[in-house]
Design an enzyme around this catalytic site. Structure first.
Site, PDB file in Angstrom:
ATOM      1  N   CYS A  27      17.365  41.561  35.449  1.00 14.75           N
ATOM      2  CA  CYS A  27      18.220  42.721  35.737  1.00 14.75           C
ATOM      3  C   CYS A  27      18.497  42.825  37.237  1.00 14.75           C
ATOM      4  O   CYS A  27      17.564  42.949  38.042  1.00 14.75           O
ATOM      5  CB  CYS A  27      17.534  43.997  35.248  1.00 14.75           C
ATOM      6  SG  CYS A  27      18.400  45.490  35.804  1.00 14.75           S
ATOM      7  N   LYS A  54      12.686  48.092  23.058  1.00 15.80           N
ATOM      8  CA  LYS A  54      12.045  48.806  24.172  1.00 15.80           C
ATOM      9  C   LYS A  54      10.709  49.412  23.764  1.00 15.80           C
ATOM     10  O   LYS A  54      10.629  50.064  22.703  1.00 15.80           O
ATOM     11  CB  LYS A  54      12.970  49.917  24.675  1.00 15.80           C
ATOM     12  CG  LYS A  54      14.245  49.398  25.287  1.00 15.80           C
ATOM     13  CD  LYS A  54      15.170  50.531  25.708  1.00 15.80           C
ATOM     14  CE  LYS A  54      16.490  49.974  26.201  1.00 15.80           C
ATOM     15  NZ  LYS A  54      17.506  50.987  26.451  1.00 15.80           N
ATOM     16  N   VAL A  67      16.195  50.270  33.072  1.00 16.52           N
ATOM     17  CA  VAL A  67      15.392  49.842  34.216  1.00 16.52           C
ATOM     18  C   VAL A  67      16.327  49.648  35.414  1.00 16.52           C
ATOM     19  O   VAL A  67      17.510  49.358  35.216  1.00 16.52           O
ATOM     20  CB  VAL A  67      14.635  48.515  33.910  1.00 16.52           C
ATOM     21  CG1 VAL A  67      13.599  48.731  32.844  1.00 16.52           C
ATOM     22  CG2 VAL A  67      15.582  47.374  33.556  1.00 16.52           C
TER      23      VAL A  67
HETATM   24  N1  LIG Z   1      22.778  52.481  37.556  1.00 10.22           N
HETATM   25  C1  LIG Z   1      21.540  51.899  37.094  1.00 10.22           C
HETATM   26  C2  LIG Z   1      21.853  50.768  36.130  1.00 10.22           C
HETATM   27  C3  LIG Z   1      20.612  50.230  35.475  1.00 10.22           C
HETATM   28  C4  LIG Z   1      20.946  49.330  34.285  1.00 10.22           C
HETATM   29  O1  LIG Z   1      22.077  49.314  33.792  1.00 10.22           O
HETATM   30  N2  LIG Z   1      19.940  48.581  33.820  1.00 10.22           N
HETATM   31  C5  LIG Z   1      20.106  47.781  32.624  1.00 10.22           C
HETATM   32  C6  LIG Z   1      19.464  46.418  32.738  1.00 10.22           C
HETATM   33  S1  LIG Z   1      20.194  45.395  33.974  1.00 10.22           S
HETATM   34  C7  LIG Z   1      19.393  48.467  31.484  1.00 10.22           C
HETATM   35  O2  LIG Z   1      18.297  48.956  31.618  1.00 10.22           O
HETATM   36  N3  LIG Z   1      20.024  48.426  30.296  1.00 10.22           N
HETATM   37  C8  LIG Z   1      19.410  48.881  29.094  1.00 10.22           C
HETATM   38  C9  LIG Z   1      19.947  50.159  28.640  1.00 10.22           C
HETATM   39  O3  LIG Z   1      20.672  50.835  29.405  1.00 10.22           O
HETATM   40  O4  LIG Z   1      19.660  50.517  27.510  1.00 10.22           O
HETATM   41  C10 LIG Z   1      20.711  51.433  38.273  1.00 10.22           C
HETATM   42  O5  LIG Z   1      21.307  51.139  39.336  1.00 10.22           O
HETATM   43  O6  LIG Z   1      19.478  51.405  38.181  1.00 10.22           O
END
Ligand SMILES: N[C@@H](CCC(=O)N[C@@H](CS)C(=O)NCC(=O)O)C(=O)O
Length: 254
Positions: A27, A54, A67
């Site tokens: 990520c 998760k 995350v």
């Molecule tokens: N705006 C957030 C974006 C975080 C994000 O999109 N993380 C993704 C992984 S790269 C995630 O956890 N996706 C799973 C979900 O949202 O269910 C940040 O900057 O932390």
């Protein structure tokens, strides 16, 4: 540090008394926070989670289930890379990563906002090749050109100064992944030195920064992960060499 990603049904590891970051190894947003923790020489534990299955306790640290999330005190957490990184920079000022000038801090945020216009193109190209449009390619190169111009106009080795700062640690994880695009069948998205010399030098300098070096993954590795995710079988544990990953019995499907 184990590279194993914990999944639904797995127990939360015991709290080790340090800052703890919930992340996923591939990520880019989680990487932003890892780089800042490294740059500030903070002690921390990393817990990787499988985002397709998760662990239940992830929601105790981030109700959105994404995350990165940072457990700053046992059982207390904040989430979102920008929020976490600003918090870390303000809470641990010994190694400052932002300018003391409010205008420069604002300009850094404006720059990140504009640069991230290239990111939608990356996601389409890497994970949804059928949804890739000519406008994506245009937005991608616009982002790269913007970065190159910004480096030229700031005249420093990194965007922050001659040392990298928050703005650099925020955009680098994206650039690291952009370099996998030619391997994913998108040669027109290569960051060619002939066109982007200053940017390529910047990338090389970033790869040599200790905070980055210890977490950096090659273009080949990112491409492999993207291929697995596009097939619908994201291989979160592809870097895990611990026995635990391979002999652990799989949970039976209900
Ligand atoms: N705006 C957030 C974006 C975080 C994000 O999109 N993380 C993704 C992984 S790269 C995630 O956890 N996706 C799973 C979900 O949202 O269910 C940040 O900057 O932390």
């Amino acid at each position: 540090m184990s590279e194993k990603h914990l999944a639904a049904g797995d127990a939360l590891p015991a709290y080790g008394g340090k800052l703890r970051l919930f992340a996923m190894r591939f990520c880019p947003y989680a990487e932003r926070s890892v780089l800042v923790l490294n740059a500030k020489n903070l002690q921390y534990d990393l817990v990787f989670v499988n985002l397709d299955s998760k662990p239940e306790w992830l929601f105790e640290f981030n109700p959105k289930g994404s995350v990165p999330a940072l457990e700053y005190e046992q059982g207390k957490a904040i989430f979102d890379s920008a929020i976490i990184n600003t918090y870390l920079d303000e809470k641990y000022p010994e190694v400052p990563l932002q300018s003391s000038d409010p205008l420069r801090r604002a300009q850094d945020k404006v720059f990140v906002e504009l640069f991230m216009g290239a990111n939608a193109a990356y996601y389409a190209a890497a994970f949804n090749p059928n949804g890739f449009l000519p406008s994506h390619l245009e937005a991608y190169h616009k982002g790269l050109e913007l970065l190159q111009k910004e480096l030229e106009s700031r005249g420093t080795k990194f965007l922050h100064s001659d040392e990298p700062g928050l703005v650099d640690y925020t955009i680098f994880p994206q650039l690291e992944r952009f370099e996998s695009l030619p391997l994913l069948g998108k040669p027109e998205m290569a960051i060619e030195k002939t066109k982007y010399e200053r940017l390529v030098n910047y990338l090389d300098a970033m790869k040599n920064v200790p905070a980055v070096k210890q977490y950096y993954l090659s273009a080949e590795t990112h491409a492999k992960f993207a291929e697995s995710k596009t097939k619908g079988e994201a291989n979160y544990n592809m870097l895990d060499t611990s026995d635990a990953c391979c002999i652990r019995p799989r949970k039976k499907k209900q």
